[in-house]
Design a protein around this motif. Structure first.
Motif, PDB file in Angstrom:
ATOM      1  N   ILE A  31      12.576 -80.011  48.696  1.00 14.43           N
ATOM      2  CA  ILE A  31      11.957 -78.761  48.740  1.00 14.43           C
ATOM      3  C   ILE A  31      10.705 -78.606  48.790  1.00 14.43           C
ATOM      4  CG2 ILE A  31      11.945 -76.369  47.908  1.00 14.43           C
ATOM      5  CD1 ILE A  31      15.085 -76.951  46.978  1.00 14.43           C
ATOM      6  N   ASP A  32       9.910 -79.454  47.818  1.00 16.00           N
ATOM      7  CA  ASP A  32       8.488 -79.270  47.496  1.00 16.00           C
ATOM      8  C   ASP A  32       7.663 -80.008  48.512  1.00 16.00           C
ATOM      9  OD1 ASP A  32       8.722 -78.049  44.979  1.00 16.00           O
ATOM     10  OD2 ASP A  32       8.957 -79.666  44.056  1.00 16.00           O
ATOM     11  N   THR A  33       8.261 -81.198  49.191  1.00 15.71           N
ATOM     12  CA  THR A  33       7.547 -81.904  50.190  1.00 15.71           C
ATOM     13  C   THR A  33       7.912 -81.401  51.502  1.00 15.71           C
ATOM     14  OG1 THR A  33       9.239 -83.565  50.165  1.00 15.71           O
ATOM     15  CG2 THR A  33       7.336 -84.045  48.672  1.00 15.71           C
ATOM     16  N   PHE A  34       8.785 -80.783  51.894  1.00 14.40           N
ATOM     17  CA  PHE A  34       9.511 -80.171  53.101  1.00 14.40           C
ATOM     18  C   PHE A  34       8.326 -79.842  53.964  1.00 14.40           C
ATOM     19  CE2 PHE A  34      11.207 -77.141  56.150  1.00 14.40           C
ATOM     20  CZ  PHE A  34      11.887 -78.313  56.863  1.00 14.40           C
ATOM     21  N   PRO A  35       7.605 -78.730  53.554  1.00 10.24           N
ATOM     22  CA  PRO A  35       6.382 -78.184  54.394  1.00 10.24           C
ATOM     23  C   PRO A  35       5.403 -79.007  54.901  1.00 10.24           C
ATOM     24  CG  PRO A  35       6.819 -76.604  52.521  1.00 10.24           C
ATOM     25  CD  PRO A  35       7.712 -77.895  52.209  1.00 10.24           C
ATOM     26  N   ASP A  36       5.135 -80.040  54.073  1.00  6.92           N
ATOM     27  CA  ASP A  36       4.077 -80.989  54.660  1.00  6.92           C
ATOM     28  C   ASP A  36       4.416 -81.900  55.443  1.00  6.92           C
ATOM     29  OD1 ASP A  36       2.153 -80.160  52.815  1.00  6.92           O
ATOM     30  OD2 ASP A  36       2.565 -81.331  51.281  1.00  6.92           O
ATOM     31  N   VAL A  37       5.629 -82.568  55.334  1.00 10.57           N
ATOM     32  CA  VAL A  37       6.372 -83.205  56.370  1.00 10.57           C
ATOM     33  C   VAL A  37       6.659 -82.418  57.605  1.00 10.57           C
ATOM     34  CG1 VAL A  37       8.564 -84.677  56.814  1.00 10.57           C
ATOM     35  CG2 VAL A  37       7.505 -84.749  54.401  1.00 10.57           C
ATOM     36  N   LEU A  38       7.246 -81.290  57.547  1.00 11.71           N
ATOM     37  CA  LEU A  38       7.287 -80.639  58.582  1.00 11.71           C
ATOM     38  C   LEU A  38       6.024 -80.340  59.520  1.00 11.71           C
ATOM     39  CD1 LEU A  38       9.221 -78.908  60.452  1.00 11.71           C
ATOM     40  CD2 LEU A  38       8.826 -76.931  58.998  1.00 11.71           C
ATOM     41  N   LEU A  39       4.786 -80.156  58.755  1.00 13.17           N
ATOM     42  CA  LEU A  39       3.304 -80.095  59.580  1.00 13.17           C
ATOM     43  C   LEU A  39       3.165 -81.344  60.234  1.00 13.17           C
ATOM     44  CD1 LEU A  39       1.051 -78.182  59.906  1.00 13.17           C
ATOM     45  CD2 LEU A  39       0.235 -79.239  57.882  1.00 13.17           C
ATOM     46  N   GLY A  40       3.579 -82.446  59.558  1.00 11.68           N
ATOM     47  CA  GLY A  40       3.240 -83.758  60.043  1.00 11.68           C
ATOM     48  C   GLY A  40       4.079 -84.070  61.323  1.00 11.68           C
ATOM     49  N   LEU A  41       5.450 -83.517  61.137  1.00 14.52           N
ATOM     50  CA  LEU A  41       6.264 -83.727  62.582  1.00 14.52           C
ATOM     51  C   LEU A  41       5.628 -83.093  63.971  1.00 14.52           C
ATOM     52  CD1 LEU A  41       9.205 -84.820  63.390  1.00 14.52           C
ATOM     53  CD2 LEU A  41       9.889 -82.391  62.797  1.00 14.52           C
ATOM     54  N   TRP A  42       4.711 -81.778  63.364  1.00 20.99           N
ATOM     55  CA  TRP A  42       4.217 -81.044  64.692  1.00 20.99           C
ATOM     56  C   TRP A  42       3.646 -82.115  65.361  1.00 20.99           C
ATOM     57  CZ3 TRP A  42       4.819 -78.285  68.232  1.00 20.99           C
ATOM     58  CH2 TRP A  42       3.561 -77.611  68.946  1.00 20.99           C
ATOM     59  N   LEU A  43       2.575 -83.050  64.802  1.00 18.82           N
ATOM     60  CA  LEU A  43       1.953 -83.945  65.332  1.00 18.82           C
ATOM     61  C   LEU A  43       2.556 -85.108  66.081  1.00 18.82           C
ATOM     62  CD1 LEU A  43      -1.026 -85.287  65.770  1.00 18.82           C
ATOM     63  CD2 LEU A  43      -0.430 -86.772  63.761  1.00 18.82           C
TER      64      LEU A  43
END
Length: 292
Positions: A73-85
């Protein structure tokens, strides 16, 4: 006066014969039985595998290191932002691969002797980049080309996109060339007899049929490219994989990698299902009239 037949009066469909009604009932029963058997067997396999995994000696440590809900849950936003790249890289890579792969396939299909040097170069290109691992191409393009000092500085995702285009265009070119060669020569002759030029024959007759024949193979290459865009992280691009690596270094937990992997599966799964559906429909179309 009764209305004549065909004057708008709905005509009732004839009732099926007793034999046909029995056949339909048997098919429905067999279909329901197959569904029940499939569900039960799947549940049994899942339960057996789950019990086998959770009862291993190291399951508690693995669960804490790879399946920690709070870390996910804590790391999901950062990983999702990286997925956009990764999605942006995939978009531009798909366009580049489609253009370059088509050009290579067309060049390799030229039969005039004057085009022999181009055919030789196209053949050498496809042989080279089909043999080189993508990670080697990423190192060569991402670190070697900027080291020449003849190009302006570019972000690592640009060099990663170029490396992916160079590699996958060789695969797509061979798939398209196989599709073009599968088109019957009579199609080319008929198009030329109607006054179409060589370029018009390729564009209007050969390529549409070739793409239709090899659509499942092309979509499988696209699915593979969806996964391989994660390798641009080795050049320093902060994509989903790099974001997971940073989170893992901060938390000493491998759950962010699992989150990144599941996100890649989510974006790949729809296309995988579409690929399977197209392949199944194409197989059914080719088997029309046949009996197994």
């Amino acid at each position: 006066m009764t209305a004549p037949a065909g004057a708008g009066t709905p005509v009732a469909a004839p009732a099926p014969s007793p034999v046909e009604a029995e056949r339909r009932l048997y098919r429905r029963q067999r279909g329901r039985r197959s569904v029940v058997v499939s569900v039960v067997s799947t549940l049994v396999v899942v339960v057996v595998v789950w019990l086998g995994v959770v009862n291993t000696p190291g399951w508690a440590a693995v669960q804490q290191s790879f399946f920690d809900p709070q870390t996910a849950i804590d790391t999901f936003p950062d990983v999702l932002l990286g997925l956009w790249l990764n999605v942006r890289i995939l978009f531009f890579s798909a366009i580049g691969v489609a253009v370059l792969g088509t050009l290579l396939a067309v060049v390799r299909g030229l039969r005039n002797p004057v085009f022999f040097p181009l055919r030789m170069l196209a053949t050498a290109y496809t042989d080279l980049f089909r043999g080189l691992p993508l990670i080697i191409v990423l190192y060569l393009v991402g670190f070697g080309v900027p080291g020449l000092g003849i190009f302006p500085r570019q972000p690592p995702e640009v060099w990663g996109t170029i490396a992916i285009v160079l590699t996958y265009s060789s695969y797509v070119a061979e798939v398209l060339r196989a599709g073009m060669e599968a088109v019957h020569p009579s199609q080319r002759l008929a198009a030329r007899s109607l006054g179409l030029s060589h370029a018009g024959t390729l564009r209007l007759v050969v390529l549409p049929q070739a793409v239709r024949k090899v659509t499942p193979a092309l979509m499988n290459d696209f699915v593979s490219m969806q996964k391989d865009v994660g390798l641009v992280s080795i050049l320093g691009a902060v994509d989903a994989v790099r974001s997971a690596q940073i989170a893992q270094a901060e938390t000493y937990n491998f759950t962010p990698y699992l989150v990144a992997g599941l996100l890649f599966v989510v974006i790949s799964l729809p296309l995988i299902r579409v690929t399977d559906a197209i392949a199944r429909r194409q197989q059914q179309r080719e088997q029309i009239g046949g009996t197994v």
